[in-house]
Design an enzyme around this catalytic site. Structure first.
Site, short mmCIF file in Angstrom:
data_model
loop_
_atom_site.label_atom_id
_atom_site.label_comp_id
_atom_site.label_asym_id
_atom_site.label_seq_id
_atom_site.Cartn_x
_atom_site.Cartn_y
_atom_site.Cartn_z
N ALA A 148 1.36 4.01 1.51
CA ALA A 148 1.91 4.59 2.72
C ALA A 148 2.77 3.63 3.53
O ALA A 148 3.33 4.01 4.56
CB ALA A 148 0.78 5.12 3.60
N LYS A 149 2.89 2.37 3.09
CA LYS A 149 3.74 1.40 3.79
C LYS A 149 5.20 1.76 3.57
O LYS A 149 5.56 2.50 2.65
CB LYS A 149 3.44 -0.01 3.28
CG LYS A 149 2.06 -0.53 3.66
CD LYS A 149 1.93 -0.73 5.15
CE LYS A 149 0.69 -1.50 5.55
NZ LYS A 149 -0.57 -0.74 5.37
N PRO A 150 6.11 1.22 4.39
CA PRO A 150 7.53 1.54 4.22
C PRO A 150 8.04 1.32 2.79
O PRO A 150 8.80 2.12 2.27
CB PRO A 150 8.22 0.60 5.22
CG PRO A 150 7.22 0.48 6.33
CD PRO A 150 5.88 0.44 5.64
N PHE A 205 0.86 -1.19 0.00
CA PHE A 205 0.00 0.00 0.00
C PHE A 205 0.89 1.24 0.00
O PHE A 205 1.96 1.23 0.62
CB PHE A 205 -0.89 -0.04 1.24
CG PHE A 205 -1.88 1.08 1.34
CD1 PHE A 205 -3.05 1.06 0.60
CD2 PHE A 205 -1.65 2.15 2.19
CE1 PHE A 205 -3.98 2.10 0.70
CE2 PHE A 205 -2.57 3.19 2.30
CZ PHE A 205 -3.73 3.17 1.55
#
Length: 367
Positions: free
Chosen positions: A185-187, A183
């Site tokens: 916004a994940k790292p 996704f």
């Protein structure tokens, strides 16, 4: 000062030429589904994690579904997990008509407490899904020992922890199957939905590959009831670029976390606890505060965005009423959910921003 919570725009600008070039190549080649970039990404993910098999898919949620489908989870089977996590962890269990069985969390790590797992095991228990919340792996030795004792499978929900380690081992190698999310916004994020499933079991890997293609291994011949769970080629192209720089981004996230921790500790504010034998991918930097709603409003007015991960434990969600659970059943999860608050976390939080965030946070807490 106006601070960006995830700073996705800065990251895109840093790698803009490469990423946009990779996207244009997919568009011009018109290989939108299962193009060459998919196989390239899977080989790179295997190299990065040390996992024998990386199978990309359409989201972190679908990664969990594919993992459970590969293990042949059936209606009325029980799967033990945490009530303090993103909804998809338990949603996917219930979607397959299995039963989520919740275990409370450790108050310092916010991960499932392995000391409370064994008492929840019954003859119907088939698997444990530990969640590496905020980026830190769970106590996997204890969890795997319990799983081995009772002949259970372990599916690691590593949606927030890709790139973290436990005793020197990649978080993608800690269970029978490990899952992650890409996704945005994940790292490590793509430019839409995306995910991956990892395993060292060839039979499981081949089944997962088939399940994501509607249960077929030969076109129009369906061995299993599967799903349309493929990762788009464009997303793979984006990830192929970003994965090259991911070790650097992980290091920068760690640097930001250290700066936060040093500044907050100097003001006697409790900071996230990461055990010495593991590393965190720092998907979130979360602290606990009183009067959270009021504090969030004040910080927002100062240009400081915050978030709550997560405000309501899963056992009190309306859709899980049928489990006959109530407030008070998991007191640590409930207490933490009322106090947890995430500060801006990304590789590009500057020293000036950390100083501004912490200074105003402390001032508003003390008011």
């Amino acid at each position: 000062m106006q601070i960006d919570f995830a700073n996705l725009k800065i990251q895109h600008k840093l790698y803009q030429e490469e990423i946009e070039g990779a996207i244009i190549k997919v568009a011009r080649d018109c290989n939108f589904i299962m193009g060459a970039q998919i196989d390239e990404l899977e080989r790179k993910l295997e190299e990065f994690t040390g996992s024998k098999y990386a199978i990309t898919c359409s989201s972190g949620t679908d990664a969990l579904l594919l993992a459970m489908m590969a293990l042949d989870i059936q209606p009325d089977d029980e799967i033990i997990t945490t009530p303090f996590t993103f909804f998809a962890t338990a949603e996917t269990i219930a979607f397959l008509k299995a039963k989520p069985v919740f275990v409370d969390i450790d108050e310092r790590t916010y991960n499932i407490d392995p000391k409370k797992i064994e008492e929840k095991i019954t003859s119907k228990t088939k698997a444990i899904i530990p969640v590496s919340l905020y980026g830190q792996p769970c106590d996997m030795d204890e969890i795997n020992e319990i799983a081995k004792k009772y002949n259970l499978k372990v599916i690691v929900d590593g949606a927030q922890s890709f790139g973290s380690t436990y005793k020197g081992i990649s978080d993608s190698n800690l269970g029978d199957i490990s899952c992650t999310s890409f996704f945005p916004a994940k790292p490590l994020g793509c430019y839409g939905d995306g995910g991956a499933v990892f395993t060292n079991d060839e039979k499981l890997a081949n089944k997962i590959k088939s399940l994501r293609l509607h249960g077929q291994s030969i076109r129009y011949h369906h061995q299993y009831i599967g799903m349309g769970g493929r990762l788009d080629t464009i997303q793979a192209a984006v990830l192929n670029v970003k994965l090259k720089y991911y070790p650097k981004d992980l290091k920068l996230r760690q640097d930001v976390a250290v700066k936060y921790t040093k500044a907050l500790n100097a003001k006697n504010i409790e900071t996230p606890f990461v055990k010495e034998d593991r590393t965190s991918a720092w998907a979130q930097y979360s602290i606990r505060v009183k009067n959270r709603d009021e504090l969030q409003t004040k910080l927002q007015n100062l240009g400081i965005p915050t978030a709550v991960h997560y405000p309501m434990p899963l056992h009190v969600q309306e859709c899980f009423k049928y489990l006959n659970l109530k407030e008070g059943d998991f007191p640590i999860s409930e207490r933490v959910s009322k106090e947890i608050m995430s500060l801006p976390m990304n590789p590009y939080v500057t020293d000036e921003e950390v100083e501004y965030i912490v200074g105003n946070l402390v001032k508003e807490i003390q008011c």
